[in-house]
Design an enzyme around this catalytic site. Sequence first.
Site, PDB file in Angstrom:
ATOM      1  N   TYR A 190      39.941  90.756  78.140  1.00 16.66           N
ATOM      2  CA  TYR A 190      40.242  91.352  79.113  1.00 16.66           C
ATOM      3  C   TYR A 190      39.279  92.631  79.262  1.00 16.66           C
ATOM      4  O   TYR A 190      38.542  92.984  80.360  1.00 16.66           O
ATOM      5  CB  TYR A 190      41.679  91.573  79.333  1.00 16.66           C
ATOM      6  CG  TYR A 190      42.112  92.858  80.597  1.00 16.66           C
ATOM      7  CD1 TYR A 190      41.867  92.392  81.814  1.00 16.66           C
ATOM      8  CD2 TYR A 190      42.635  94.110  80.042  1.00 16.66           C
ATOM      9  CE1 TYR A 190      42.347  93.369  82.736  1.00 16.66           C
ATOM     10  CE2 TYR A 190      42.903  94.992  80.961  1.00 16.66           C
ATOM     11  CZ  TYR A 190      42.845  94.478  82.269  1.00 16.66           C
ATOM     12  OH  TYR A 190      42.922  95.607  83.304  1.00 16.66           O
TER      13      TYR A 190
ATOM     14  N   LYS B   2      36.358  94.102  82.055  1.00 17.96           N
ATOM     15  CA  LYS B   2      36.075  95.426  82.831  1.00 17.96           C
ATOM     16  C   LYS B   2      35.040  96.023  82.194  1.00 17.96           C
ATOM     17  O   LYS B   2      34.347  96.697  83.484  1.00 17.96           O
ATOM     18  CB  LYS B   2      37.339  96.382  82.470  1.00 17.96           C
ATOM     19  CG  LYS B   2      38.818  95.583  83.124  1.00 17.96           C
ATOM     20  CD  LYS B   2      38.801  95.986  84.532  1.00 17.96           C
ATOM     21  CE  LYS B   2      39.857  94.904  85.250  1.00 17.96           C
ATOM     22  NZ  LYS B   2      39.919  95.216  86.698  1.00 17.96           N
TER      23      LYS B   2
ATOM     24  N   SER C 132      39.873 100.347  84.067  1.00 22.20           N
ATOM     25  CA  SER C 132      40.950 100.682  83.182  1.00 22.20           C
ATOM     26  C   SER C 132      40.413 101.431  81.927  1.00 22.20           C
ATOM     27  O   SER C 132      39.311 101.548  81.483  1.00 22.20           O
ATOM     28  CB  SER C 132      41.448  99.294  82.718  1.00 22.20           C
ATOM     29  OG  SER C 132      42.370  99.324  81.397  1.00 22.20           O
TER      30      SER C 132
END
Lengths: 393, 393
Positions: free
Chosen positions: A182, A186, A158
Site C-alpha cells: 500500500y 502511494k 498518506s
Amino acid sequence: MTTANSNTPELLKNVLVTGGAGYIGSHVIYTLLRTHKYKVISIDNYHNSFPAALTRVSSLALSELKESSPEPSAQDIDSTVIDVHECDLINPTAVRSIFSSYASKGGIWGVIHIAAYKAVGESSEIPLTYYANNVAATISLLQIMQEFHCTRLIYSSSATVYGVPPDIPIKEETRREGDSVYGRTKVMCELIIEDFCDSIMNDGETNPFQAISLRYFNPAGAHPSGYIGEHPRGRPENLLPLLAHMAVGTVTDPVLKVFGNDYPTADGTCVRDYLHILDLAAGHVIALQALEEGSELNAKVFAGSTSSNGKFKAYNLGKGHGMSVMQIVDAMRKATGHDYKTEVIGRRRGDVPELIADPALARAELGFDAPRDLETMCRDLWNWQVKNPTGYE
Amino acid sequence: MTTANSNTPELLKNVLVTGGAGYIGSHVIYTLLRTHKYKVISIDNYHNSFPAALTRVSSLALSELKESSPEPSAQDIDSTVIDVHECDLINPTAVRSIFSSYASKGGIWGVIHIAAYKAVGESSEIPLTYYANNVAATISLLQIMQEFHCTRLIYSSSATVYGVPPDIPIKEETRREGDSVYGRTKVMCELIIEDFCDSIMNDGETNPFQAISLRYFNPAGAHPSGYIGEHPRGRPENLLPLLAHMAVGTVTDPVLKVFGNDYPTADGTCVRDYLHILDLAAGHVIALQALEEGSELNAKVFAGSTSSNGKFKAYNLGKGHGMSVMQIVDAMRKATGHDYKTEVIGRRRGDVPELIADPALARAELGFDAPRDLETMCRDLWNWQVKNPTGYE
C-alpha cells in the site's frame, strides 16, 4: 482582476472527486458543497463505500443552505446537487466518457483523486490488485486529464510514504520509502505525478499541470450531524472505528487487543497523529483554491515547488500532536461510557512506533489548521455510530 | 525424475517473449530457438522494431539447424518457427486472448518480458506514456499471467535501477533509485514483481510465482551473420549505433560530440560496461532454465531469494570491465576504418561517470559469463551495418 457582481454569480467550477462516496470523499464533497463554488462530480465503484453517503451529503448541504438563506438562488441549490457516476477508474473508456460529457459544460476544472485501496494487510495478499487500482488507475486518470486539458489535481497521499520516518515530527522533505505494498503504491503515484508536472510539453512550453499531494495522518470523527461517517466494510481495521463498533455492540470482542506496549513512547503503545475528518476535508478545499492560477495562494504554494518545470507540492495534513493507543481508548471511554477492557499482545508486523506530522509547512503556506480536538473527534464518531449502528446499510 | 527417451523428444515449452522483434528480443529469441527446447511466441507492437527481424531470426535458426543436422525432425523444424502476434501490452483483452489461445496447447510455460520504452531523454518529455507502457503494462501482464497460472517470469531490468551508484563495481544488493523517468519505471516494475512474488495465496499456500530480473549493462554488437542487429528508429541515441551509422554514412555528422572529458575516469570520458548482445541473450536462456522447478540451478538461484514467500532474484548482466567513450571510438575506428573526429562539449544532464557491473553473483549462481570482447562487438556491429545500412527497411 474582475469582481463578481453579487447578482450574477460566478459559474460553478466542475470538480471531479474520485472515491467520492468513501469516508474521506464524502466529507470532502460536503466541504466543497458548503462553498457553493463548485459543481461536484463523484466517481466511485462502491467497492468500499455506499451510494447512500452521497444522497446524505447532498441533503445535508441543502438543508444547511436553507437554514442560512431562506430563499436560496437556483445556482445555490444546484451547487448542492452531486453528479453521481458509478465507475471504475481502471476502465479508461468509462472515465473518458465522463470527462467527455462535461466538455460542453465548461470541462472539468480540477480533480480530487481520493479513490484507492487502502488496507495495508490486504495489500500484501493481493498486491497486483493494489498496483492496478492505485497505480495503473492513477496513470490512466492522468492520461485522460491530459487529453481533456484538465490541469489541476489534488492527490490523496498518506503519511505511509514516509515508511519508518528517520525523524519525528515528520517534515515533507523526508525521503519517501514505502514500507508496505500500500505504501509503495502511494510513493509511486507521487513520483508519477511529480514526473508529469516536471515534463516539458511538445511545443516546448511549460507544462500547465499543477498538483498538490496531501499526506494524510490519521483522520477520525464524523460530521457532527451524524448523517455521514466512516463505514468500513467488514470488521473495522482502524482503532477508532473498532472502538466505536465495540461500544455500539456491532463488534462483540470482549477485549481490545493492544499490539505491544514496549515501544519507545510515553506509555509504550504506538502514537499517531489524529485529526478531525472535517479539518482534513477543509485542507482539500484550501488546496483546491491554491490551484487557481494567478492567485496569491497559488504563487505562495508553488514558490517552493519541488518540480523544475510544472508545479508539484506535497503537504502534511496532521495536527502535529501524537495520541497513544491508550489515550485513544481513554478518550473513547469518556465519549461512549463503554468500559473497554484491553489486553496487551505482541507487536504487529509493520507497525511504526510514532507518526507525528510536522504541520508547519501546511500552516505557513496553505494557512491550514486542524483545530478540532480529540474529544470532538470521539464525540462526533460516537454520535455517528449511535445513529447508524450498521452504517449506511 | 524422468529421463526423456532420445526417440521421443520432450514437448517444446511455450515461451512468450514480449518485445520479441526488438534488438534484445530478436537475439534472445534466436538463442532460445537454438536450444530446440522452446516454442517461441512473440508479442510486439513494432513501435520501435520491425516484423522483418522475426522472419530473419527464424530463417537463421532453420538454416543453422539444417547445417548441423541434414535431416532434422519435424519437432526440430517446428522449434525454429516463431508464433508472431502484433499486440500492444497495454491492451489486456488482446494479451488475454493470446494466453487463452495456448491454453489447449499446454499453456504458456514462461514469459520473458522485454517490451518497454527505453529512451531516457524522451521519458522526461512523455512520462505518462512511459509509466503506462512500462509500469501499467507490466501490472496487467502479471495479472494475466496469474489468471492463466503462468508462474515463470524473466524481467528485462537495467543498470539504470542503480541511478548514481554509491560503489563501483555495482553489486545487486545496492539500493535501487531511479534517476530518470525511465529508470523509475524499471525500479517500480522490479518492486511490483517482487511484491507479487512475496504475496501469500488465497489458500495460504506459498505463491508458486518465480521471477528473475536481469539488470542489463550496455549490450552491443549483433549476430555475426549480419542477419539481425540493432535498428533504432530515428537518430541513434546510443554511442555504438551512432558510430556505426556515421561510418556507413546514414548519419552525416562531421564530428562526434563527446559529452564531457572531465569526469573522474582514466581519460575523463564516461565509462560503461559493454557486453555482446549474444552473451546477454545467453543469460536469458540460462535464467529461463533456472525457473525449472526441482532443478539444481533453481535451488541454487533461489536459495538467496530476497523475497520471503515466493521467489525473486536479480542479476547483473555485464562483463565487469569498463570502456570509456574514447576507447569505444578507438575500437570502432579499427573496426570500420572510419576516421572519426571528436569534439568535447559539456557534460550531459543525467550522465553517470561510471557504470560497471559486479558480475560475480551471476557467474557464481547462473554460471553466466560474457566472453566476447569489444573487438568482436565492434566487428559484428559493423558487419550488420554494412550489410544493412538502413537496417530492416
